[in-house]
Design an enzyme around this catalytic site. Structure first.
Site, PDB file in Angstrom:
ATOM      1  N   ASP A  83       0.821  -1.202   0.000  1.00  0.00           N
ATOM      2  CA  ASP A  83       0.000   0.000   0.000  1.00  0.00           C
ATOM      3  C   ASP A  83       0.857   1.254   0.000  1.00  0.00           C
ATOM      4  O   ASP A  83       1.440   1.624   1.021  1.00  0.00           O
ATOM      5  CB  ASP A  83      -0.901  -0.022   1.238  1.00  0.00           C
ATOM      6  N   ASP A 295      -2.071   5.247  -5.361  1.00  0.00           N
ATOM      7  CA  ASP A 295      -2.336   4.369  -4.222  1.00  0.00           C
ATOM      8  C   ASP A 295      -2.517   2.925  -4.676  1.00  0.00           C
ATOM      9  O   ASP A 295      -3.587   2.538  -5.153  1.00  0.00           O
ATOM     10  CB  ASP A 295      -3.602   4.867  -3.513  1.00  0.00           C
TER      11      ASP A 295
END
Length: 534
Positions: A83, A295
């Site tokens: 992430d 992201d």
């Protein structure tokens, strides 16, 4: 100093090879959505390491990128989401109530038992670690330190969160490896996360890594810590200054701007918006640009409702609920995004039109006439209140991205998906010219850095703590294909009675069960794409 490039494998089967003998590489492998077995990259000169990373559609709608690693002595196997939109490393504790159940929200990425590790130490008692996400998921517990192994690289004294309480709202609970700035850690005291640990332990020269997710249907891709693989992109590698936070003006997230967007559908092109402002001017309400957070932890691209409606008007086969027949994923339709007025990235339909699965049964959803249903991985959002929206894997798969935390910059290029070229990994030296000197076809940032230079976080607590590095006796994540996937999380290869099926003679909007199911999927995609930091 030992200079290294570490590669970690991602959501679809990602593999990386390198010709740089001084750089140990932690490969990321992703599992093909139809169950093809990825192949582990063979080590070269004993300094290139492959470990499996794979894509499990049912962990989060649209998939996510996962890596295998271990924690503790002796090592305990874990699966974590990779992430770039968050900063904490954490694992689900075996004692967590959710990890002792078997339901749809149980722990499926492995659990950690501190009592079984002789090297485990508590750094700060619970609830020092306390984080929540935009989809309502939460995790809390103590901060601890232990030995972490990535591929065959093991580092001692690494700090992480232990989720003694974990709640997942959108599917199986799973740990997470945040790769962002430590300024956004869910703690009162910043600590070195994985990019900083690798730099502090002299495994890499600077806090820099490159992400190559590869094609949605591919069997390999990679994340490289400390290096760039020039074989994995085409055209120029455009360096951009990361936008500082709209309020604080500090660089602590990977934000850039989309300054133009156009579609090509059935051979006809249309402009959704163009000529948006660049740099920090992109934050202005009438800038014509969309500030976005790059992201990897988000599957979809979130856009304002007006942009979403304009996109749907160009894709007549996508319903108002954001679904369509999967046959359209094989079309020549595309999205083309311009970043900061400097570089265009073209995204084929197969990357943003992806199969839809029931997260409880793992069965495929069907559209009309028994054909499989796909979901449009661009979703409407009214914003996070932070001045940006999230741009996830649906677009990132078509990009090669270098995340340079030290310089506060991103370098973007069109990904060379499904490349058959021999890997060409280059070590990146510390300093402002590291990327330029290491890679080929690099173009400088179009704006002046000025206030956009990063504010390097001060590492407190364990800042002076030494990291001990050793080579593991066995490689983490040696399993491939279905052997590397938790059994309860494997997608079904065909629709079943458990999946939603629409009568062939009825359009989808006349089936309430279908509407409810798809509505929940669209809502989850929106929530998943909204990060919340505590």
């Amino acid at each position: 100093m030992r200079s290294t490039t570490l590669t970690t494998t991602l959501t679809t089967t990602l593999l990386v090879a390198t010709t740089v003998t001084a750089l140990p590489e932690l490969s990321i492998a992703k599992r093909h959505k139809h169950g093809a077995r990825p192949v582990l990259q063979k080590r070269q000169d004993d300094e290139i390491v492959g470990t499996t990373v794979y894509d499990i559609i049912t962990y989060s709608t649209g998939g996510a990128y996962y890596a295998n690693l271990t924690v503790g002595t002796p090592p305990q196997n874990q699966v974590v989401i990779l992430d770039t939109g968050s900063s904490n490393l954490y694992f689900d504790a075996s004692s967590a109530p959710a990890c002792q159940t078997d339901g749809a929200y149980a722990c499926r990425g492995g659990t950690f038992s501190p009592a079984k590790s002789s090297s485990y130490e508590i750094v700060e008692p619970a609830p020092a670690f306390d984080t929540r996400f935009g989809d309502g998921s939460t995790a809390s517990g103590p901060f601890a330190s232990d030995t972490i192994c990535l591929s065959d690289v093991c580092v001692s004294n690494v700090q992480f969160g232990v989720a003694q309480q974990v709640k997942s709202t959108t599917g199986y609970a799973i740990g997470l490896m945040g790769l962002g700035y430590s300024a956004n850690e869910a703690t009162r005291h910043e600590y070195p996360n994985i990019p900083e640990v690798l730099q502090a332990s002299s495994e890499i020269n600077s806090r820099l890594y490159s992400v190559y997710l590869n094609d949605e249907g591919a069997t390999s891709g990679s994340i490289l810590f400390g290096g760039i693989d020039v074989s994995k992109y085409t055209g120029p590698l455009q360096t951009l200054d990361v936008l500082p936070d709209a309020r604080t003006r500090y660089i602590d997230q990977f934000i850039t701007s989309v300054t133009a967007l156009r579609t090509t559908v059935a051979g006809s092109s249309a402009t959704i918006f163009a000529n948006g402002a660049t740099g920090v001017d992109a934050y202005a309400s009438r800038s014509g640009s969309l500030p976005v957070l790059l992201d990897t932890g988000s599957a979809a691209w979130s856009v304002p409702p007006s942009v979403y409606r304009a996109l749907l008007s160009q894709f007549p086969y996508i319903t108002n609920q954001g679904v369509c027949d999967c046959s359209h994923a094989d079309s020549d339709d595309t999205l083309t995004l311009t970043f900061d007025g400097a570089i265009e990235i073209t995204v084929p339909a197969r990357e943003f039109i992806v199969p839809l699965y029931n997260r409880t049964t793992n069965a495929a959803y069907t559209f009309t006439d028994g054909d499989q249903a796909c979901v449009f991985m661009v979703v409407p959002s009214r914003g996070t209140g932070q001045g940006f929206l999230t741009l996830g894997d649906a677009v990132l798969r078509s990009m090669y991205v270098v995340f340079d935390l030290d310089q506060g910059q991103l370098s973007l290029a069109q990904a060379n998906v499904n490349s058959t070229a021999s890997p060409d990994v280059r070590e990146v030296a510390a300093g402002p010219n590291g990327v330029k000197n290491a890679a080929s076809r690099v173009q400088a940032a179009p704006s002046e850095s000025g206030s956009a230079w990063p504010i390097a976080p001060q590492l407190s607590g364990s800042a002076t703590q030494e990291f001990s590095v050793k080579t593991a006796t066995t490689t983490v994540g040696a399993a491939t294909g279905t052997a590397a996937v938790p059994a309860d999380a494997q997608p079904s290869e065909s629709a079943s009675a458990a999946g939603l099926r629409v009568h062939p003679k009825l359009p989808p909007w006349m089936d309430w069960g279908y509407l409810c199911g798809v509505g929940m999927v669209v809502l989850m995609l929106f929530l998943i794409s909204v990060p919340v930091w505590v």
